[in-house]
Design a protein around this motif. Structure first.
Motif, PDB file in Angstrom:
ATOM      1  N   VAL A  23    -107.446  22.224  44.789  1.00  9.84           N
ATOM      2  CA  VAL A  23    -107.986  22.809  43.564  1.00  9.84           C
ATOM      3  C   VAL A  23    -106.843  23.047  42.588  1.00  9.84           C
ATOM      4  O   VAL A  23    -105.844  23.684  42.931  1.00  9.84           O
ATOM      5  CB  VAL A  23    -108.747  24.117  43.870  1.00  9.84           C
ATOM      6  CG1 VAL A  23    -109.186  24.815  42.596  1.00  9.84           C
ATOM      7  CG2 VAL A  23    -109.949  23.821  44.752  1.00  9.84           C
TER       8      VAL A  23
ATOM      9  N   CYS B 256    -120.850  26.153  45.446  1.00 11.25           N
ATOM     10  CA  CYS B 256    -119.716  26.956  44.959  1.00 11.25           C
ATOM     11  C   CYS B 256    -118.941  27.575  46.120  1.00 11.25           C
ATOM     12  O   CYS B 256    -117.732  27.793  46.020  1.00 11.25           O
ATOM     13  CB  CYS B 256    -120.200  28.049  43.998  1.00 11.25           C
ATOM     14  SG  CYS B 256    -120.930  27.347  42.507  1.00 11.25           S
TER      15      CYS B 256
ATOM     16  N   ALA C 213    -112.459  21.296  49.047  1.00 10.08           N
ATOM     17  CA  ALA C 213    -111.678  21.972  48.001  1.00 10.08           C
ATOM     18  C   ALA C 213    -110.242  22.194  48.475  1.00 10.08           C
ATOM     19  O   ALA C 213    -109.670  23.265  48.322  1.00 10.08           O
ATOM     20  CB  ALA C 213    -112.346  23.305  47.644  1.00 10.08           C
TER      21      ALA C 213
ATOM     22  N   VAL D 286    -112.289  19.726  43.273  1.00 10.10           N
ATOM     23  CA  VAL D 286    -113.083  19.631  44.506  1.00 10.10           C
ATOM     24  C   VAL D 286    -113.625  18.204  44.631  1.00 10.10           C
ATOM     25  O   VAL D 286    -114.216  17.692  43.683  1.00 10.10           O
ATOM     26  CB  VAL D 286    -114.272  20.629  44.482  1.00 10.10           C
ATOM     27  CG1 VAL D 286    -115.107  20.527  45.753  1.00 10.10           C
ATOM     28  CG2 VAL D 286    -113.770  22.048  44.264  1.00 10.10           C
TER      29      VAL D 286
ATOM     30  N   LEU E 200    -108.496  26.484  37.648  1.00 13.02           N
ATOM     31  CA  LEU E 200    -109.321  27.623  38.074  1.00 13.02           C
ATOM     32  C   LEU E 200    -110.203  28.062  36.913  1.00 13.02           C
ATOM     33  O   LEU E 200    -110.241  29.227  36.555  1.00 13.02           O
ATOM     34  CB  LEU E 200    -108.413  28.756  38.548  1.00 13.02           C
ATOM     35  CG  LEU E 200    -107.403  28.357  39.634  1.00 13.02           C
ATOM     36  CD1 LEU E 200    -106.418  29.477  39.914  1.00 13.02           C
ATOM     37  CD2 LEU E 200    -108.130  27.962  40.919  1.00 13.02           C
TER      38      LEU E 200
ATOM     39  N   LEU F  42    -115.566  26.308  47.522  1.00 11.35           N
ATOM     40  CA  LEU F  42    -114.272  26.701  46.949  1.00 11.35           C
ATOM     41  C   LEU F  42    -113.521  27.675  47.854  1.00 11.35           C
ATOM     42  O   LEU F  42    -112.329  27.916  47.658  1.00 11.35           O
ATOM     43  CB  LEU F  42    -114.488  27.382  45.584  1.00 11.35           C
ATOM     44  CG  LEU F  42    -114.824  26.476  44.403  1.00 11.35           C
ATOM     45  CD1 LEU F  42    -115.309  27.313  43.227  1.00 11.35           C
ATOM     46  CD2 LEU F  42    -113.610  25.638  44.009  1.00 11.35           C
TER      47      LEU F  42
ATOM     48  N   LEU G 142    -117.228  21.549  39.697  1.00 16.07           N
ATOM     49  CA  LEU G 142    -116.316  21.647  40.837  1.00 16.07           C
ATOM     50  C   LEU G 142    -115.312  20.487  40.797  1.00 16.07           C
ATOM     51  O   LEU G 142    -114.128  20.663  41.102  1.00 16.07           O
ATOM     52  CB  LEU G 142    -117.104  21.635  42.155  1.00 16.07           C
ATOM     53  CG  LEU G 142    -118.026  22.845  42.385  1.00 16.07           C
ATOM     54  CD1 LEU G 142    -118.879  22.646  43.633  1.00 16.07           C
ATOM     55  CD2 LEU G 142    -117.220  24.143  42.512  1.00 16.07           C
TER      56      LEU G 142
ATOM     57  N   LEU H 290    -113.390  31.700  43.389  1.00 17.17           N
ATOM     58  CA  LEU H 290    -112.055  31.379  42.836  1.00 17.17           C
ATOM     59  C   LEU H 290    -111.138  32.589  42.945  1.00 17.17           C
ATOM     60  O   LEU H 290    -109.985  32.484  43.369  1.00 17.17           O
ATOM     61  CB  LEU H 290    -112.160  30.958  41.365  1.00 17.17           C
ATOM     62  CG  LEU H 290    -112.688  29.553  41.069  1.00 17.17           C
ATOM     63  CD1 LEU H 290    -112.751  29.321  39.561  1.00 17.17           C
ATOM     64  CD2 LEU H 290    -111.840  28.477  41.741  1.00 17.17           C
TER      65      LEU H 290
ATOM     66  N   VAL I  85    -118.857  30.429  40.400  1.00 17.20           N
ATOM     67  CA  VAL I  85    -117.501  30.046  40.847  1.00 17.20           C
ATOM     68  C   VAL I  85    -116.539  31.223  40.720  1.00 17.20           C
ATOM     69  O   VAL I  85    -115.451  31.206  41.293  1.00 17.20           O
ATOM     70  CB  VAL I  85    -116.936  28.818  40.073  1.00 17.20           C
ATOM     71  CG1 VAL I  85    -117.840  27.599  40.277  1.00 17.20           C
ATOM     72  CG2 VAL I  85    -116.744  29.122  38.594  1.00 17.20           C
TER      73      VAL I  85
END
Ligand code: EPU
Length: 421
Positions: free
Chosen positions: A79, A30, A76, A62, A82, A33, A57, A102, A98
């Motif tokens: 992206v 994660c 990532a 990702v 979200l 990200l 992801l 994010l 995440v």
């Protein structure tokens, strides 16, 4: 659904290589990200939970590429979405990880609330409280955590209880916040240290990881890095409990004994001979185990993720063990199944009293969660006759090729595929 068939009674002997830690790899994936650059990882275990995280992801944009020998790369840079949808979060609670990354990098996130699970309620209120303290605007809408922030601000945060993924989420979020964040009452688990080490390689400024006060000075951006995931202390402990119950001698390679103090102490108390170097552990057992009580607690205490396995060992021990589960309110689902194999266990609230019996007898049992499944495997290896474990998809979430590894040290264990089952 696949099942496991175990014919108990074989002593275990040989070498097993320990995999990378599931609970370190999940937050680390994660963390990709947090940057547009590539994160190159080694020692990532092949597990269903890792597959679920990569799917999650991937849905966001990702990209991931697998290489030989459990190495992989994540990027990532693009992206687009979200969001962590309910369909994935309900199968794996760690998807909540995440949320922090994010929000920190994109200023927005929509993550499904996980709901209850087999081992307890497991709310995520502390994750939310911490992000709010960092200035995020968070609402719960239609079962989703909807979070927004122009830029997170450093804050002083004390969680009401010690939470592992809560600490990880807030630590990741704080890496890109403006100013200093102090996490008090932080979790000290080795998996948190591993995540912090990766984040620092990415340019984060974290100190105090491994203690209950983590200080993070936010930076404007993070960059790519390479990292090898720490060995899985729970997988290693599970194999040692298997030897403790079935007897024999195994050598664990690629292990991290220095992260396993509480578990190794208890196994020695149970009568095992344990030797170790920096990255190996030899476990030997040539007699009936001694009853060994314990209380689960946060690291460096005895891990709740080893409770079911050490209980399995205690079911055939000489004497009575008192076990107290302090972390999760419903983590005794394995007790009824162990009882079907002849174990004598009384539960009163958080306390289990295990009166060791001379021998367990194999029967059909059902796996209910990951570590409960592992305890049934240990019981099956020590029992007389055949044990069939149903619903082993739980085991596949968190143990890499478990039956193959156990077979390689002499266990009589096989997977009955759905068609044959
Ligand atoms: N809690 C709250 N509110 C929160 C967060 C936690 O009330 O916002 C409570 C929980 O309900 C629980 C206690 O605090 O009673 C501790 O939970 P924690 O947050 O530490 O657990 P987690 O982060 O959800 C991780 C591991 C678990 C492991 C626990 C405890 C991962 C992905 N999961 O869960 O691993 O049992 O820490 O060590 O790291 C497993 O691998 O089998 C597993 C369940």
């Amino acid at each position: 659904m696949d099942k496991l068939l175990i014919t108990g009674g074989n002593r275990l002997s040989g070498e097993i290589s320990v995999s990378g830690a599931k609970n370190a790899a999940l937050p680390i994936l994660c963390a990709s990200l947090l940057t547009a650059d590539t994160i190159a990882l080694r020692n990532v275990p092949h597990l269903n939970d890792i597959g679920t995280t990569l799917r999650l992801l991937g849905q966001m944009g990702v990209s991931s590429e697998h290489h030989a020998d459990n190495a992989m790369e994540l990027c990532a840079a693009h992206v687009e979405k979200l969001e962590a949808p309910y369909e994935l979060v309900k199968t794996m609670r760690a998807s909540i990880l995440v949320l922090g990354p994010l929000l920190a990098r994109f200023g927005e996130a929509r993550v499904s609330l996980p709901g209850g699970c087999a081992i307890g309620q497991r709310p995520v209120d502390q994750h939310i409280k911490g992000l709010e303290a960092m200035g995020a605007d968070i609402r719960i809408e239609h079962g989703y955590v909807v979070a927004k922030a122009t830029r997170l601000q450093g804050a002083s945060i004390r969680t009401d209880m010690v939470t592992v993924t809560g600490t990880e989420n807030l630590m990741m979020a704080a890496t890109l916040a403006k100013g200093r964040t102090t996490l008090e009452n932080a979790a000290r688990e080795p998996e948190i240290v591993d995540l912090a080490e990766l984040l620092n390689k990415m340019g984060a400024r974290i100190k105090g990881h491994g203690t209950d006060q983590i200080i993070i000075d936010g930076v404007d951006s993070l960059h790519g890095a390479e990292h090898s995931v720490v060995p899985d202390r729970i997988e290693a402990g599970t194999f040692l409990c298997a030897v403790g119950a079935a007897g024999g001698e195994i050598m664990l390679r690629n292990a991290a004994p220095l992260t396993m103090g509480a578990t190794l102490d208890k196994l020695i108390e149970a009568g095992m001979t344990i030797e170790h170097g920096d990255d190996w552990i030899r476990g030997m057992m040539n007699k009936r185990p001694r009853a060994t009580g314990f209380r689960t607690s946060e690291y460096p205490g005895f891990p709740t993720d080893m409770q079911a396995q050490l209980m399995a060992l205690n079911t055939i021990a000489d004497g009575t063990a008192i076990i107290v589960e302090n972390i999760f309110e419903n983590r005794y689902m394995h007790v009824q199944e162990l009882s079907r194999m002849g174990a004598q266990i009384d539960i009163d609230g958080h306390t289990a009293v295990v009166l060791g019996v001379g021998q367990l007898s194999g029967t059909t049992v059902m796996a209910t969660d990951l570590r409960a499944s592992a305890s049934l495997v240990i019981a099956g290896l020590a029992a007389c006759g055949d044990t069939i474990i149903e619903r082993i998809y739980h085991l596949d979430r968190g143990y890499e090729r478990m039956e193959e590894k156990l077979r390689s040290v002499g266990a009589n264990i096989q997977r009955l595929k759905r068609e044959a089952a």
